[in-house]
Design a protein around this motif. Sequence first.
Motif, mmCIF file in Angstrom:
data_model
loop_
_atom_site.group_PDB
_atom_site.id
_atom_site.type_symbol
_atom_site.label_atom_id
_atom_site.label_comp_id
_atom_site.label_asym_id
_atom_site.label_seq_id
_atom_site.Cartn_x
_atom_site.Cartn_y
_atom_site.Cartn_z
ATOM 1 N N MET A 146 -22.483 -0.406 -22.616
ATOM 2 C CA MET A 146 -23.415 0.708 -21.849
ATOM 3 C C MET A 146 -22.650 1.691 -22.624
ATOM 4 S SD MET A 146 -24.393 1.755 -18.417
ATOM 5 C CE MET A 146 -25.790 2.711 -18.162
ATOM 6 N N SER A 147 -23.429 3.059 -23.108
ATOM 7 C CA SER A 147 -22.864 4.025 -23.598
ATOM 8 C C SER A 147 -23.731 5.392 -22.637
ATOM 9 C CB SER A 147 -23.098 4.155 -24.853
ATOM 10 O OG SER A 147 -22.573 5.608 -25.487
ATOM 11 N N VAL A 148 -22.818 6.213 -22.212
ATOM 12 C CA VAL A 148 -23.321 7.361 -21.614
ATOM 13 C C VAL A 148 -22.968 8.780 -22.588
ATOM 14 C CG1 VAL A 148 -23.226 8.697 -19.630
ATOM 15 C CG2 VAL A 148 -22.881 6.370 -19.548
ATOM 16 N N THR A 149 -23.926 9.546 -22.857
ATOM 17 C CA THR A 149 -23.795 10.472 -23.930
ATOM 18 C C THR A 149 -23.406 11.672 -23.390
ATOM 19 O OG1 THR A 149 -26.178 11.185 -23.778
ATOM 20 C CG2 THR A 149 -25.570 9.408 -25.507
ATOM 21 N N SER A 150 -23.063 12.009 -22.061
ATOM 22 C CA SER A 150 -22.756 13.337 -21.841
ATOM 23 C C SER A 150 -22.170 13.121 -20.528
ATOM 24 C CB SER A 150 -24.065 14.237 -21.430
ATOM 25 O OG SER A 150 -24.684 13.975 -20.280
ATOM 26 N N VAL A 151 -21.138 14.053 -20.240
ATOM 27 C CA VAL A 151 -20.128 13.982 -19.024
ATOM 28 C C VAL A 151 -20.986 14.365 -17.752
ATOM 29 C CG1 VAL A 151 -18.181 15.105 -17.948
ATOM 30 C CG2 VAL A 151 -18.260 14.838 -20.344
ATOM 31 N N SER A 152 -21.991 15.241 -17.724
ATOM 32 C CA SER A 152 -22.770 15.587 -16.745
ATOM 33 C C SER A 152 -23.509 14.357 -16.092
ATOM 34 C CB SER A 152 -23.606 16.636 -17.021
ATOM 35 O OG SER A 152 -24.454 16.527 -17.948
ATOM 36 N N GLU A 153 -24.014 13.390 -17.288
ATOM 37 C CA GLU A 153 -24.502 12.224 -16.861
ATOM 38 C C GLU A 153 -23.874 11.259 -16.240
ATOM 39 O OE1 GLU A 153 -27.224 8.579 -19.108
ATOM 40 O OE2 GLU A 153 -26.411 10.404 -20.462
ATOM 41 N N ALA A 154 -22.424 11.256 -16.746
ATOM 42 C CA ALA A 154 -21.603 10.307 -16.391
ATOM 43 C C ALA A 154 -21.418 10.672 -14.707
ATOM 44 C CB ALA A 154 -20.366 10.398 -16.889
ATOM 45 N N LYS A 155 -21.248 11.983 -14.551
ATOM 46 C CA LYS A 155 -20.817 12.525 -13.093
ATOM 47 C C LYS A 155 -22.279 12.273 -12.122
ATOM 48 C CE LYS A 155 -19.478 16.850 -12.534
ATOM 49 N NZ LYS A 155 -19.262 18.087 -12.748
ATOM 50 N N ALA A 156 -23.320 12.191 -12.676
ATOM 51 C CA ALA A 156 -24.457 12.093 -11.858
ATOM 52 C C ALA A 156 -24.674 10.497 -11.673
ATOM 53 C CB ALA A 156 -25.806 12.505 -12.562
ATOM 54 N N ARG A 157 -24.137 9.653 -12.501
ATOM 55 C CA ARG A 157 -24.411 8.130 -12.271
ATOM 56 C C ARG A 157 -22.987 7.661 -12.247
ATOM 57 N NH1 ARG A 157 -27.326 6.585 -17.275
ATOM 58 N NH2 ARG A 157 -27.414 4.401 -16.252
ATOM 59 N N LEU A 158 -22.134 8.040 -11.826
ATOM 60 C CA LEU A 158 -20.858 7.486 -11.376
ATOM 61 C C LEU A 158 -20.702 6.198 -10.855
ATOM 62 C CD1 LEU A 158 -17.660 7.425 -12.359
ATOM 63 C CD2 LEU A 158 -17.268 8.870 -10.400
ATOM 64 N N TYR A 159 -21.452 6.097 -9.800
ATOM 65 C CA TYR A 159 -21.366 4.750 -8.799
ATOM 66 C C TYR A 159 -21.776 3.673 -9.603
ATOM 67 C CZ TYR A 159 -22.555 1.901 -5.133
ATOM 68 O OH TYR A 159 -22.455 0.666 -4.300
ATOM 69 N N HIS A 160 -23.129 4.170 -10.130
ATOM 70 C CA HIS A 160 -23.739 3.100 -11.031
ATOM 71 C C HIS A 160 -22.940 2.717 -12.172
ATOM 72 C CE1 HIS A 160 -27.149 1.114 -13.272
ATOM 73 N NE2 HIS A 160 -26.696 1.765 -14.251
ATOM 74 N N LEU A 161 -22.207 3.657 -12.735
ATOM 75 C CA LEU A 161 -21.346 3.187 -14.105
ATOM 76 C C LEU A 161 -20.208 2.317 -13.411
ATOM 77 C CD1 LEU A 161 -21.221 6.472 -16.089
ATOM 78 C CD2 LEU A 161 -22.529 4.369 -16.542
ATOM 79 N N ILE A 162 -19.663 2.515 -12.343
ATOM 80 C CA ILE A 162 -18.459 1.826 -11.518
ATOM 81 C C ILE A 162 -19.027 0.475 -11.405
ATOM 82 C CG2 ILE A 162 -17.029 1.458 -9.581
ATOM 83 C CD1 ILE A 162 -16.690 4.434 -9.763
ATOM 84 N N ARG A 163 -20.348 0.349 -10.815
ATOM 85 C CA ARG A 163 -21.047 -1.103 -10.464
ATOM 86 C C ARG A 163 -21.162 -1.817 -11.698
ATOM 87 N NH1 ARG A 163 -20.300 -3.228 -5.644
ATOM 88 N NH2 ARG A 163 -21.543 -2.285 -4.328
ATOM 89 N N LYS A 164 -21.548 -1.076 -12.963
ATOM 90 C CA LYS A 164 -21.674 -1.837 -14.256
ATOM 91 C C LYS A 164 -20.283 -2.436 -14.648
ATOM 92 C CE LYS A 164 -25.937 -1.056 -15.811
ATOM 93 N NZ LYS A 164 -26.822 -2.041 -16.362
ATOM 94 N N ALA A 165 -19.326 -1.663 -14.690
ATOM 95 C CA ALA A 165 -17.921 -2.182 -15.057
ATOM 96 C C ALA A 165 -17.515 -3.256 -14.097
ATOM 97 C CB ALA A 165 -16.789 -1.105 -14.841
ATOM 98 N N GLU A 166 -17.769 -3.160 -12.518
ATOM 99 C CA GLU A 166 -17.469 -4.100 -11.704
ATOM 100 C C GLU A 166 -18.314 -5.556 -12.363
ATOM 101 O OE1 GLU A 166 -17.076 -4.331 -7.026
ATOM 102 O OE2 GLU A 166 -19.025 -3.708 -7.846
ATOM 103 N N GLY A 167 -19.309 -5.433 -12.682
ATOM 104 C CA GLY A 167 -20.045 -6.478 -13.194
ATOM 105 C C GLY A 167 -19.745 -6.934 -14.572
ATOM 106 N N GLY A 168 -18.523 -6.692 -15.100
ATOM 107 C CA GLY A 168 -17.933 -7.047 -16.356
ATOM 108 C C GLY A 168 -18.310 -6.287 -17.614
ATOM 109 N N GLU A 169 -19.330 -5.183 -17.466
ATOM 110 C CA GLU A 169 -19.658 -4.573 -18.696
ATOM 111 C C GLU A 169 -18.820 -3.404 -19.045
ATOM 112 O OE1 GLU A 169 -23.766 -1.964 -19.943
ATOM 113 O OE2 GLU A 169 -23.998 -3.424 -18.432
ATOM 114 N N ASP A 170 -18.199 -3.056 -20.351
ATOM 115 C CA ASP A 170 -17.652 -1.911 -20.700
ATOM 116 C C ASP A 170 -18.498 -0.748 -20.884
ATOM 117 O OD1 ASP A 170 -15.480 -3.383 -21.018
ATOM 118 O OD2 ASP A 170 -15.367 -3.005 -23.210
ATOM 119 N N VAL A 171 -18.316 0.347 -20.258
ATOM 120 C CA VAL A 171 -19.015 1.748 -20.354
ATOM 121 C C VAL A 171 -18.267 2.672 -20.783
ATOM 122 C CG1 VAL A 171 -20.040 3.534 -18.886
ATOM 123 C CG2 VAL A 171 -20.182 1.235 -17.967
ATOM 124 N N VAL A 172 -18.757 3.217 -22.131
ATOM 125 C CA VAL A 172 -18.134 4.166 -22.947
ATOM 126 C C VAL A 172 -18.640 5.692 -22.778
ATOM 127 C CG1 VAL A 172 -17.793 4.712 -25.308
ATOM 128 C CG2 VAL A 172 -17.858 2.477 -24.642
#
Length: 86
Positions: free
Chosen positions: A1-27
């Motif tokens: 999964m790729s996130v294109t902006s830092v502000s998007e990453a800040k808004a979706r941090l919990y979701h991104l951590i859950r993705k990583a917890e599920g085994g997915e790399d988040v860039v």
Amino acid sequence: MSVTSVSEAKARLYHLIRKAEGGEDVVLEYEGRPIARIEPIPPNDLAEARARAIDAAHAALQGVVFDETCAARSQDFLYDEDGLPA
């Protein structure tokens, strides 16, 4: 999964951590180039193996009777009368 902006990453941090917890790399990308990665940490198998070994040792020692030799006298078996290793 790729996130294109830092502000998007800040808004979706919990979701991104859950993705990583599920085994997915988040860039995380900045101005179209990858700058950081959130990735899952592999489980610590060493701690589990250590706990199993300790449990096995405890089970193996059930019912074992030790002699009355105390720890204070253990040096008597390791050193001779001159204090040198036996």
